[in-house]
Design an enzyme around this catalytic site. Sequence first.
Site, mmCIF file in Angstrom:
data_model
loop_
_atom_site.group_PDB
_atom_site.id
_atom_site.type_symbol
_atom_site.label_atom_id
_atom_site.label_comp_id
_atom_site.label_asym_id
_atom_site.label_seq_id
_atom_site.Cartn_x
_atom_site.Cartn_y
_atom_site.Cartn_z
ATOM 1 N N SER A 195 0.809 -1.216 0.000
ATOM 2 C CA SER A 195 0.000 0.000 0.000
ATOM 3 C C SER A 195 0.842 1.266 0.000
ATOM 4 O O SER A 195 0.309 2.354 -0.195
ATOM 5 C CB SER A 195 -0.909 0.023 1.241
ATOM 6 O OG SER A 195 -0.135 -0.045 2.427
ATOM 7 N N HIS A 218 -3.096 -3.360 -5.822
ATOM 8 C CA HIS A 218 -3.421 -2.885 -4.486
ATOM 9 C C HIS A 218 -4.919 -2.969 -4.236
ATOM 10 O O HIS A 218 -5.706 -2.158 -4.727
ATOM 11 C CB HIS A 218 -2.931 -1.441 -4.307
ATOM 12 C CG HIS A 218 -3.187 -0.905 -2.939
ATOM 13 N ND1 HIS A 218 -3.447 0.424 -2.699
ATOM 14 C CD2 HIS A 218 -3.240 -1.523 -1.722
ATOM 15 C CE1 HIS A 218 -3.639 0.601 -1.402
ATOM 16 N NE2 HIS A 218 -3.522 -0.558 -0.796
ATOM 17 N N GLU A 265 -6.154 -0.730 -7.298
ATOM 18 C CA GLU A 265 -5.172 0.089 -8.003
ATOM 19 C C GLU A 265 -4.188 -0.842 -8.714
ATOM 20 O O GLU A 265 -3.517 -1.660 -8.073
ATOM 21 C CB GLU A 265 -4.414 0.981 -7.017
ATOM 22 C CG GLU A 265 -5.243 2.128 -6.477
ATOM 23 C CD GLU A 265 -4.477 2.992 -5.489
ATOM 24 O OE1 GLU A 265 -4.507 4.229 -5.633
ATOM 25 O OE2 GLU A 265 -3.849 2.424 -4.564
ATOM 26 N N ASN A 317 -4.167 6.256 -1.208
ATOM 27 C CA ASN A 317 -3.546 6.546 0.083
ATOM 28 C C ASN A 317 -2.871 7.918 0.103
ATOM 29 O O ASN A 317 -2.781 8.554 1.160
ATOM 30 C CB ASN A 317 -2.541 5.459 0.453
ATOM 31 C CG ASN A 317 -3.226 4.227 1.009
ATOM 32 O OD1 ASN A 317 -4.379 4.279 1.415
ATOM 33 N ND2 ASN A 317 -2.530 3.106 1.004
#
Length: 691
Positions: free
Chosen positions: A432, A453, A465, A503
Amino acid sequence: MTKPVLDHLGETKLALGPITGAGDGDWHHAVDEGGTVWLALDRKGARVNTISEGVLKGLAGHLDALEADTPKALVIRSAKPAGFAAGADITGFDAMSEEGAEDLLRQGHDVLDRLEALDCPTICVTHGAALGAGFELALACDWRIAVDGASFGFPEVQLGLHPGLGGTFRLPALIEPTEAMTLILTGKSAHTKKAKSLGIADVVCEERHVEAAIDAIIAGDVEKHGAGLSSHAFRLGPARNLAARRMRSEAAKQAPPEHYPAPEALIALWEEHGDDRAAMQEGEIASFAELLKTETSKNLRRVFFLRQGLKDKARGEDEIAHVHVVGAGAMGGEIAAWAALQGKTVTLGDVETGPIGAALKQARKVCKDKHLSSAEARDALDRLIPDMRGYGVARADLVIEAAPEKPDLKGKIYADLGKGMKPGSILATNTSSLPLAELAKKAKTPTRFAGLHFFNPVSKLELVEVVAHDKTSKATLDRLSAFCGAIDRLPVLVQDYPGFLVNRALTPYLLEAMVLMEEGVPKEVIDSAAIDFGMPMGPVTLADQVGLDICLHVAESLKEHLDKPMPDVTAALRDKVEAGETGKKAGQGIYDWSDGTPHPDTEDEGPADLTDRLILPMLDACVECLRKGIARDADDVDAALIFATGFAPFRGGPMHHAKARGIEEVRATLADLAARHGPRFEPDEGWSDLA
């Protein structure tokens, strides 16, 4: 409906009676030897049926003939293996005026009223999903046969609407009214068994028994489900008033009326006219047309098309039959379970047996949550194979590494995998936050190495992702995108960057909440502000759910690798992690989770700029990612934040919201925040490209 079920239906010959070939327009038509007319819906050029103006006009043409020469019975079903019908065709909604929408709805109502009034038994056979207008078509028939795996639902609330072709009065007349209203207000589906118990489906059978079930209905051998005594009570105003108050209270918890007006509009309609079908019908048409023009509905329809856009990018052959997952922790176990449920053969490896056992237990829970039959669940679990010794590596077309976020550990894993992976297979990491460019140096074939991800929980959060570094080949990215589509997830392609896209945008939001707490703002006030804005949960609750240890790791990684200042990591956050109070998984974090998910509820107010301090840094990070080419375009940014974080869907996504609020206003507000709270709020230079 899950992919294995769709695959099974694709291999099954649908019972279409005398229909053998193409028909006229969107409908196939034939008459069997007993005098029963069969109509099969098969929209040209589409994999899935939707109910369009053309479909209804075509049905009206067939009704002209049926009214002139009444058959023994009429059977309606879909000729498409994918299911019955996935609702209305909404592509033209934006161009409609309120008056035009009302006219079109009246035409549709006229067609379904004629179908309902036809002087012979009308039988709708559904397989797969009958949603929205497709469900309303089924409700206009006298009888409904549900093939095993069928489901019925009204997802219109997810588009800022309610049913518009008779669902608001036909379903409450068919089944217990509060059950009907609950289905409509929540947008949830009634799967086969529940549909039968509620009285939506009169018969449930396997595909091979459909024609026998039709014969039994025509012969009068099937008993009709009664709506029950409670239905009579709701013909009285006081009973509806009491039920409506309860509905409002429950609906407001999930869909505040100031953001989502459709539930309140429906409740008011039913409360006032629930005992008068004609008034309910007129009210439904007018209300639907009015809701169609609201910003909420426009934005939620935008979200629908964002999802379709990601699905389109996921089409193609992935050439991935066997997946091997390294690491059976919370993420690895969920990834393995989900891939197995969607038809992939999956081997799951870990250095300990405990996590594998937990993953298998979680897989069984996901099977139940997704309404798989016992046979489907058995087949899915059979595809999920514990593999302590890593035998699956040599057979896998895709290896997903979901080990702890330690670069040295991942490097050792990649070295071992490089010795056993077969030629042409792909290695993907679920990291991540770690830089892919560095991890790629440890992969045997960097061109076939990328990020994949997922977000936790994998079974509920649709986004993945697909992360490229500078050596990842296009073929690898295409296969991984197609793999996401094959397992019913939504891929968004992003470039290697600290935090990638989601993120990178989410971390400032979470950290700012910690800073606000350090300043003395209560956690409940912070979370309530975010919820009032439209987030599904507040940043403090979300940090606990993600895991405070993970938040700390991502925050430190971003602070180290980003040029832009990030909010300081507070001592309180570090202390919580050091004490093992990491959030939901530990039972204690910033909140106490021993009694389940916390639901902060307070009327206390925080600083005047509280919401802006939480939300605007997310928008700024999105602009930064756009400027640097981390995401392809603003639509991908909006889709990623909505489907991974639940970013206020009724606002249409962060970039769409920024434009609606005004680019200059957002930039000026960020500059003002920077002057008062520090350089972390300085607006990114990319805002000037959007102005």
